[in-house]
Structures are given as C-alpha cells and as structure tokens.
Design an enzyme around this catalytic site. Structure first.
Site, PDB file in Angstrom:
ATOM      1  N   ARG A  75       2.992 -68.601  31.103  1.00 24.96           N
ATOM      2  CA  ARG A  75       2.383 -69.931  30.994  1.00 24.96           C
ATOM      3  C   ARG A  75       2.424 -70.684  32.317  1.00 24.96           C
ATOM      4  NH1 ARG A  75       2.649 -71.957  25.425  1.00 24.96           N
ATOM      5  NH2 ARG A  75       3.024 -74.033  26.222  1.00 24.96           N
ATOM      6  N   LYS A  94     -12.127 -66.256  39.608  1.00 23.81           N
ATOM      7  CA  LYS A  94     -11.125 -65.184  39.463  1.00 23.81           C
ATOM      8  C   LYS A  94     -10.513 -64.869  40.826  1.00 23.81           C
ATOM      9  CE  LYS A  94     -10.434 -65.255  36.133  1.00 23.81           C
ATOM     10  NZ  LYS A  94     -10.923 -66.013  35.076  1.00 23.81           N
ATOM     11  N   GLU A 151      -8.291 -67.877  42.254  1.00 21.10           N
ATOM     12  CA  GLU A 151      -7.054 -68.268  41.557  1.00 21.10           C
ATOM     13  C   GLU A 151      -5.943 -67.232  41.689  1.00 21.10           C
ATOM     14  OE1 GLU A 151      -7.380 -68.842  37.318  1.00 21.10           O
ATOM     15  OE2 GLU A 151      -8.762 -67.182  37.118  1.00 21.10           O
ATOM     16  N   CYS A 203       4.849 -75.814  30.700  1.00 18.16           N
ATOM     17  CA  CYS A 203       6.258 -75.752  30.286  1.00 18.16           C
ATOM     18  C   CYS A 203       6.441 -74.948  28.996  1.00 18.16           C
ATOM     19  CB  CYS A 203       6.780 -77.153  30.016  1.00 18.16           C
ATOM     20  SG  CYS A 203       6.522 -78.286  31.353  1.00 18.16           S
ATOM     21  N   TRP A 233       7.117 -76.941  34.347  1.00 14.63           N
ATOM     22  CA  TRP A 233       6.011 -76.971  35.311  1.00 14.63           C
ATOM     23  C   TRP A 233       5.952 -78.423  35.756  1.00 14.63           C
ATOM     24  CZ3 TRP A 233       1.116 -79.206  35.899  1.00 14.63           C
ATOM     25  CH2 TRP A 233       0.240 -78.543  36.764  1.00 14.63           C
ATOM     26  N   GLU A 257     -17.704 -67.620  37.720  1.00 16.53           N
ATOM     27  CA  GLU A 257     -16.491 -67.053  37.148  1.00 16.53           C
ATOM     28  C   GLU A 257     -15.887 -66.007  38.096  1.00 16.53           C
ATOM     29  OE1 GLU A 257     -14.434 -67.731  34.966  1.00 16.53           O
ATOM     30  OE2 GLU A 257     -13.420 -65.885  34.424  1.00 16.53           O
ATOM     31  N   LYS A 309      -0.899 -71.207  32.225  1.00 15.97           N
ATOM     32  CA  LYS A 309      -1.810 -70.565  31.276  1.00 15.97           C
ATOM     33  C   LYS A 309      -2.442 -71.573  30.327  1.00 15.97           C
ATOM     34  CE  LYS A 309      -3.889 -67.148  29.358  1.00 15.97           C
ATOM     35  NZ  LYS A 309      -5.069 -66.686  30.098  1.00 15.97           N
ATOM     36  N   ASN A 368       8.210 -80.793  26.608  1.00 17.40           N
ATOM     37  CA  ASN A 368       6.894 -80.465  27.180  1.00 17.40           C
ATOM     38  C   ASN A 368       6.018 -81.686  26.991  1.00 17.40           C
ATOM     39  OD1 ASN A 368       7.873 -77.904  27.447  1.00 17.40           O
ATOM     40  ND2 ASN A 368       6.474 -76.960  25.968  1.00 17.40           N
ATOM     41  N   GLY A 369       5.182 -81.997  27.981  1.00 22.21           N
ATOM     42  CA  GLY A 369       4.282 -83.141  27.841  1.00 22.21           C
ATOM     43  C   GLY A 369       4.611 -84.210  28.875  1.00 22.21           C
TER      44      GLY A 369
HETATM   45  C1  F6R Z   1      -8.927 -69.328  34.631  1.00 17.36           C
HETATM   46  C2  F6R Z   1      -8.391 -69.902  33.418  1.00 17.36           C
HETATM   47  C3  F6R Z   1      -8.522 -71.362  33.216  1.00 17.36           C
HETATM   48  C4  F6R Z   1      -8.741 -71.684  31.728  1.00 17.36           C
HETATM   49  C5  F6R Z   1      -8.722 -73.192  31.508  1.00 17.36           C
HETATM   50  C6  F6R Z   1      -9.016 -73.535  30.072  1.00 17.36           C
HETATM   51  O1  F6R Z   1      -8.768 -67.940  34.660  1.00 17.36           O
HETATM   52  O2  F6R Z   1      -7.818 -69.222  32.603  1.00 17.36           O
HETATM   53  O3  F6R Z   1      -9.542 -71.890  33.999  1.00 17.36           O
HETATM   54  O4  F6R Z   1      -9.953 -71.133  31.330  1.00 17.36           O
HETATM   55  O5  F6R Z   1      -7.481 -73.705  31.872  1.00 17.36           O
HETATM   56  O6  F6R Z   1      -8.091 -72.946  29.219  1.00 17.36           O
HETATM   57  P1  F6R Z   1      -8.372 -72.781  27.677  1.00 17.36           P
HETATM   58  O7  F6R Z   1      -9.494 -71.820  27.534  1.00 17.36           O
HETATM   59  O8  F6R Z   1      -7.091 -72.267  27.116  1.00 17.36           O
HETATM   60  O9  F6R Z   1      -8.728 -74.131  27.159  1.00 17.36           O
END
Ligand code: F6R
Length: 608
Positions: A27, A485, A488, A2, A74, A481, A603, A100-101
């Site tokens: 996000r 990629k 997702e 959100c 979201w 990884e 995000k 948010n939350g």
């Molecule tokens: C995948 C991706 C997510 C983040 C995960 C952790 O491409 O971006 O798997 O890596 O949500 O996010 P952070 O690094 O912000 O804690």
C-alpha cells in the site's frame, strides 16, 4: 497508504502483527510501529523506513503479549521519522492509538488541549486522538473513544488499546476502511483484508460512524450515537497464494502475466452469445432505466481515469451516448450538471480512493445514479454505489496498476455492448464485438510471449531520461497509461500525448536522445500516425513503434518495432497496453527501482 493491523487472542501477537504489516507493504508507507500489552505495560517500538528496520530494532525480544496493534504510516503531517510513526500515546502512556486518515481540525484541538496542560511530542494529527481518549477515559475505553471521536473532524480508521483493559481493543471508522477478522477464539482488526487472510476469511466491514469493541471471543458494533449494529459477516473468496509472488520476481510481473486469466474472470458469465449482448447482473437498473440514459459521466483517478477515457471512446462510438470523463479530484469540487438522465460511472480498483469516493457521494447528493466499477469486493465505493460491476481481477498488490486496468477496460467494453445493443447496434455488430472480447485472453497471451524481446529493448534504452508516448484515437489514453507506468516505477520522465498534438509544443523536445513510443497499429488512423512518425524522424528522434504483425512499412520508419497481433479495433487498447506494461517493468528493474513499492506512492490513496 497507511496500514493497520490489530490482534487479540491466545497466540503471541507480535509475529502476527509484523506479518500483517508486511502483507500491507504494497500500500506504500515510510515508517512502521507496533504497540503490545506486555506484562501490564504498553510496549511501543517505532522505526522510520521499512518494516525490516522495525524488526531489526526488536531483534532478540520474545514478546509474550497476546494483544497489540501495529501500523505502517504514509506521512501526511510531519516527516517520516521514528517519533511521528504510529502508535501514538497521550501523556500517561496508558493508551495507544494507530490511525489512518487525516484529522482536519487537529490544530484547533491541539491548542485547546495544550492550554489544559497537555504536552505534544509529535507533529502528527493522530496524537490528538490519543490525548482526547486519555482525557475522556474513566474506566471505559469504548466510551472514551466515542467521546473523543465526536470532537474530531476528518477521516479516520483507528485501533486503540489500553493498559487498564488488556482484554479488548476498540476500532472505529469514518472514511478510512477497517475490517474485523473473526477467528476461532481470536479476532483481528485491519485496514486491508490482505493483512489477516492467512488467519481468517470471515470478516465484517465497519461502516462510517461505527465503533467496534473487540475481545478474543467476541466483538460488538455500535454507532457514534451508541446504537447497536447487527454485524454483517462476509466470507472473502480469495486465498493466500493470490497475494504471494508465485515464483515471479515482483508482484507487478506476476500481475502482468495473470492478465489472460483475470480478463477471463472479468467476462465470465457476462457474454451473451445468443443475443449478441452483455449480461451484467449487478447494475440494479431496469431495461427502461438503461434505455433512458442520455448522458454518462465517468469519474476516477490515475490509471482508472485512463480506463475511463477509453470507456468514453467506446461508449460514444458504439452506443452513441455522450460521455464526459472527469478527474474525481476536480469533479468533487465543481458543480457538475447532473440531470435525471445522467448516469455516473465510478471506476476504482481499490474502491477506497478518497477523491473518487467523494466524487461519488457528491454525484449521489445531486441525485445521480452511480454505478461502481471496482475490484475490491466489499470496498466502500462498491457498497455505497447504487449498483455496479466487479472486475474480478483478484488482489492487485503491485502499486502500479496493470491487471485491474485491463479488466476495467473489459468491463467498460461489456457496458458499451449492453448499452449499444439497446440502441442502434445491429445483432451482427454485437456478435462481432462479443466474439472479439472472447478472444482477448488469447491475444494477450501472444503479446506476453514478447517478454524477452521487450526486455532486450529496455536494456538498450535504460539510460534515457525522457520519453514521449504517442497515440491517436483510442490509442491516446493507452499512450497516457504507458507513460504513467514508466514514470511511476522507473522515475523516468514520460509524457503521453495525442500524436498530432505533438507539433503544437512537445515536438521541440525531439532530438536524437528522445525516444517516442508510438502506438501505430493498423487501425482507422494508421496513415495519420505514419505522418506523425515522419515528423519525429525528420528531427532525428528515436521511434519505438507498437505495430500490427506483418506491417513492413513501419519497420522502415521506426528504430524498433514491437509487433502485436491484428485484432478488432474494439479490443485494441487491451492488447496494446501489454507491451507498454512490460517495457515499464523491465526499465524499472534494470534501473534498480523498487518496482512493487515505488517511492512516494501508495496503492490505495485514502487522503485527498
Ligand atoms: C497507477 C495507479 C494509480 C491508481 C489511482 C486510482 O498505476 O495505480 O494511478 O489508478 O490511484 O486508484 P483506484 O483505482 O484504486 O481508485
């Protein structure tokens, strides 16, 4: 996840709010809404779907309002429809709230309020906050918000407006980021600096348990217990063009191509050639503290967790310190063994991931020293950790993490050298590794020049619905990884596996329709991976190999080969992931997927 933006000042609020929402689109969200104080009334408009749908629904309206709040939601409680979208109001429509939350005790509170005659219109947990504030409102919005928040359990970043007090708004935070943007004669509230950077780079981050009363000309911060807080004003160093596409079709592609530069930023000033070690000033640990580390736990989620796995391989091999890697979501609910010699590394691009933050707090509660490896400057993990290293990748807007991942690996490599050189690593070896790191941006550039070739490959395999990604040793997390990629952003099912494990199950999947992307550079396990590739070929599987330039043997075995330069094994993961990022990107584009905002994803995952 959100997004919140609020504005109060002399300008028309509506366009500022819409633009602020758009800056936070990355996000992830599924509905959007806005509340404006217009001619003594709160006007609210909400729409499921994209912000464009909200704009369409308001086409032709020219709002004069100089203050308002807006939100991208979201969905957590209740489906993403117009009604559940924020802002929410109580019964009178005098107060509007964006949130948010998650409010964990909302059911109990709703029952109490229902018994008092309050009628609820949405399935959300947020509506409860609007009702509570309305219930407590006696002419002072700040006090009403404060009282309401003492009732709720859970996490929140909120912004609230009230018809009776059109010259101010109230914001509060507990567990969900919120920042005040300080302009000239105008102020902003946002959950993400990206929403307001166009207007101001002077910000104050709210801490958990703080409330801000914001008007056009001033703001003040107090705690839930009504203690005055002195604001800590910070200047954001990044600029608007860093959050724009700069001629690329997608943020993800721009971010993939930025990597030679972002990797330079991650190591700038940190390579100590003279002493053949790394220089990391933010650790806040003395030499003997670093020297006494006997065990390291690295915790993270998603892509950052994959970086953690690579960190494990590097630190164990070169610094000879035992490392455990834990999913943050699991770590927080276990009873991890932490002693005085354990160092906990927390990896998070956003620095706000709820599970990772909770894991760090749990580790700190148990007495651990926690170092954050974060990208977002001033984020909660960065602020609450005992020290750490910023990866300096700049804003990452594409939901799929790319440049942050390579920079996380870069920082872990630096930490490895630092710890290793304090122990048994020789000057010569340190020098070799430092030189290898210094050469990374050039090597990454070379791999990026394969973009067209990789796009052609994607064209050939775009219709496949299942992929295996295989690697051995340090290439195994790279395979994980690569698979993440692809899945997702293109919604193709992809699994990462240690290549030798394949024969313990996944080999059953292999047939002439199953491509296996195999990381097979000329490293210490090269001959082993060749055997695994033969097992695939024997079952008519398709092999797409990532191999070292000049390797002719592999071309006889694989259907496709992407050649990467011969590099020191130490930097292989950073170089090896680049073709996999490009492959995932092109597959997603060819399948017409929303690359930068894949479905269901956010995000920054600020809920559990
Ligand atoms: C995948 C991706 C997510 C983040 C995960 C952790 O491409 O971006 O798997 O890596 O949500 O996010 P952070 O690094 O912000 O804690």
């Amino acid at each position: 996840m959100c997004g919140i933006v609020g504005y109060i000042g002399p300008r028309k609020a509506y366009p500022i709010l819409i633009e602020g929402l758009k800056r936070q689109e990355y996000r992830g969200y599924d509905s959007a809404g806005v509340a404006l104080i217009e001619n003594g009334e709160i006007v609210i408009q909400k729409s499921a779907g994209k912000i464009a749908a909200l704009e369409d629904s308001l086409e032709g309206h020219d709002f004069e309002a100089n203050s308002g709040i807006a939100h991208t939601r979201w969905a957590t409680h209740g489906e993403p429809n117009d009604i559940n979208a924020h802002p929410h109001t109580g019964m009178t429509g005098k107060i509007a709230v964006v949130h948010n939350g998650i409010i964990e005790n909302y059911r109990a509170l709703r029952e109490v309020l229902k018994r008092q005659g309050r009628i609820f219109r949405t399935e959300t947990d947020t509506e409860i906050i609007a009702h509570l504030i309305e219930e407590y409102y006696e002419g002072n919005l700040l006090q009403a918000v404060r009282r309401a928040l003492t009732q709720v359990e859970g996490t929140y970043g909120i912004a609230v407006i009230c018809i009776d007090d059109p010259d101010s708004m109230v914001a509060a935070r507990s567990g969900s980021p919120l920042v005040i943007g300080c302009g000239e004669g105008e102020n902003f509230v946002a959950s993400d600096v990206a929403a307001i950077i166009r207007h101001t780079n002077r910000v104050v981050y709210l801490e958990d348990g703080e409330l801000a009363e914001v008007s056009a000309s001033r703001f003040s911060i107090t705690t839930l217990d009504d203690v005055i807080v002195t604001p800590h004003l910070q200047e954001i160093s990044w600029s608007l063009d860093m959050i724009e596409k700069g001629g690329y079709d997608h943020f993800m592609l721009k971010e993939i191509f930025e990597q030679p530069e972002t990797l330079k930023n991650a190591m700038r000033g940190r390579l100590n050639f003279e002493e053949a070690t790394a220089r990391l000033n933010g650790l806040n640990l003395q030499f003997d503290e670093l020297h006494h580390i006997r065990r390291i736990i690295i915790t993270a989620c998603g892509t950052s967790w994959h970086a953690a796995l690579i960190g494990e391989y590097l630190i164990e091999e070169f610094a000879r310190i035992p490392v455990e890697v834990e999913y943050a979501s699991e770590f927080r609910y276990r009873s991890p063994i932490i002693d005085a010699d354990t160092l906990v590394l927390i990896i998070s691009q956003s620095g706000e991931t709820a599970d990772t933050l909770a894991a760090m707090r749990e580790a700190k509660r148990k007495g651990a020293t926690c170092l954050g490896i974060c990208n977002v400057v001033g984020s909660t993990i960065a602020r609450e950790s005992d020290g750490g290293v910023y990866i300096h990748a700049g804003p990452e807007i594409g939901v799929a993490s790319t440049k942050a991942f390579t920079s996380q690996m870069m920082v872990l490599s630096l930490i490895t050298i630092l710890l290793a050189r304090m122990r048994s690593m020789s000057y010569e070896k340190g020098e070799e590794l430092i030189k290898a790191l210094n050469g990374v941006p050039e090597q990454v550039k070379k791999v990026l020049s394969l973009n067209d070739e990789i796009r052609r490959l994607a064209e050939k395999y775009r219709d496949k619905n299942n992929f295996l990604y295989l690697g051995r040793g340090i290439n195994f997390p790279v395979a994980l990884e690569g698979a993440l990629k692809l899945k997702e952003i293109s919604y193709i099912h992809a699994e990462g596996y240690p290549a030798a494990e394949m024969k313990h199950g996944p080999i059953a999947l292999i047939d002439e329709n199953m491509p296996a992307v195999v990381l097979a550079p000329k490293d210490s396990v090269y001959s082993k991976i060749i055997s695994n590739m033969q097992e695939i070929k024997a079952r008519k599987g398709i092999i797409i190999a990532i191999a070292t330039e000049g390797d002719k043997e592999i071309a006889e075995l694989a259907d496709e080969v992407i050649y990467i330069p011969q590099v020191n094994d130490f930097i292989l993961p950073i170089v090896g992931i680049i073709p996999l990022q490009l492959l995932a990107y092109h597959m997603a584009v060819l399948r017409r997927c929303d690359v930068d905002q894949p479905r269901n994803l956010a995000k920054s995952v600020t809920v559990e």
